[in-house]
Design a protein around this motif. Sequence first.
Motif, mmCIF file in Angstrom:
data_model
loop_
_atom_site.group_PDB
_atom_site.id
_atom_site.type_symbol
_atom_site.label_atom_id
_atom_site.label_comp_id
_atom_site.label_asym_id
_atom_site.label_seq_id
_atom_site.Cartn_x
_atom_site.Cartn_y
_atom_site.Cartn_z
ATOM 1 N N ARG A 142 83.885 -6.271 11.217
ATOM 2 C CA ARG A 142 84.468 -7.431 10.459
ATOM 3 C C ARG A 142 83.910 -8.406 10.212
ATOM 4 O O ARG A 142 83.209 -8.193 8.895
ATOM 5 N N GLU A 143 82.734 -8.657 10.307
ATOM 6 C CA GLU A 143 81.310 -9.431 9.643
ATOM 7 C C GLU A 143 80.883 -8.762 8.536
ATOM 8 O O GLU A 143 80.091 -9.442 7.569
ATOM 9 N N ALA A 191 84.558 -4.723 17.636
ATOM 10 C CA ALA A 191 85.317 -5.094 15.865
ATOM 11 C C ALA A 191 84.610 -6.193 15.239
ATOM 12 O O ALA A 191 84.942 -5.923 14.286
ATOM 13 N N ALA A 192 84.549 -7.520 16.322
ATOM 14 C CA ALA A 192 84.364 -8.611 15.992
ATOM 15 C C ALA A 192 82.360 -8.305 14.240
ATOM 16 O O ALA A 192 82.405 -8.724 13.299
ATOM 17 N N ASP A 252 81.715 -6.222 6.903
ATOM 18 C CA ASP A 252 83.258 -6.309 6.073
ATOM 19 C C ASP A 252 82.930 -7.055 4.851
ATOM 20 O O ASP A 252 82.842 -7.415 3.909
ATOM 21 N N GLY A 253 82.803 -8.219 5.492
ATOM 22 C CA GLY A 253 83.104 -9.926 4.503
ATOM 23 C C GLY A 253 81.497 -9.668 3.955
ATOM 24 O O GLY A 253 81.475 -9.780 3.298
#
Length: 320
Positions: free
Chosen positions: A92-93, A88-89, A95-96
């Motif tokens: 998220r990276e 998940a991390a 998406d950023g």
Amino acid sequence: MDRIVEAVDRTSSVPVSVQLRGALEFGIASGELPEGGRLPSVRSLAGRLKISPVTVSTVYAALQEVGNIEGRVGCGTFVKSMTLSANAAKLRELDGKIAELVDLAYDCGIAPSELATRVSMTPRQVHVSMRLLILGNFWEPTEAYAQALRPHLDKADRLVVGTMEDRSSLEGQQFDLVISPRSLLEPAKTYFPDTPITGVTLIPDEATRVALASLSTDERVVGYSYFDTFVTMLKAGIHRFGPHISDVQIVVRGEPDAEAAIEAADVLVYATGADYLLKSLRADQKAFEYRHTPDINAVKKELLPTIEAYRTKIMKTRRG
């Protein structure tokens, strides 16, 4: 799990502990016990099998050491997932960074639709061809596993076939990933300690399922296992795909009464590697191999993402 418990034979010459470990290993390898599935507690399973909890605990510990199962504090024991995928991390990276890229595109006067087109047309900086090893017990069925897997792999990847009986031919060769049935994870890790290893789920192939379903209810069926760890799953498999068959006896290679049981059988269902028995059968006896094949659904959901995750790791290493 019920089929496995019912298939454990306390009258067999194979110790119950060996039957139980083999049943769980092959149950996991064949997807009968799916990834993430919860196993019975030690005391519950011991009670159902009428054996010591110490025996069950020892089997669970051995399977956990190999990586087939895992204990979760306060939750129980579960079949361990072999899938290696983005966490998940990392997502998220990603998406950023996409959001930053969209902002930069607006600054350059580029609409999101045009940005998407540019991204889709941008080649990857590095493409890594994977050198894979599919490892099995015997050459012919392992080559059949490879043939089933190759259409689903990247065209640039190379899949090499290797067997436990001919490991010397693999000496000195380098592989990016070793793929094996989950029942062979322990020896695979011994022979390839520095190479990542993942399991592939196997299921009885279509010919095996059809042959079992086609047997008559009054035929005496003998299952012959090449390995003592496979006796329970062979019996459970016969009952699963031939539930109408009532007269089933399972024997294992080297067992004193094996020859007599085969002689009295109407049908011999033999495990892979035991085709040498065919030359001793009478003309009126039927026989077929209980053969496995990769579960393509599991290949798509588990194996392919794992291969891609290791490919990404290699790409990062080379860029670094």
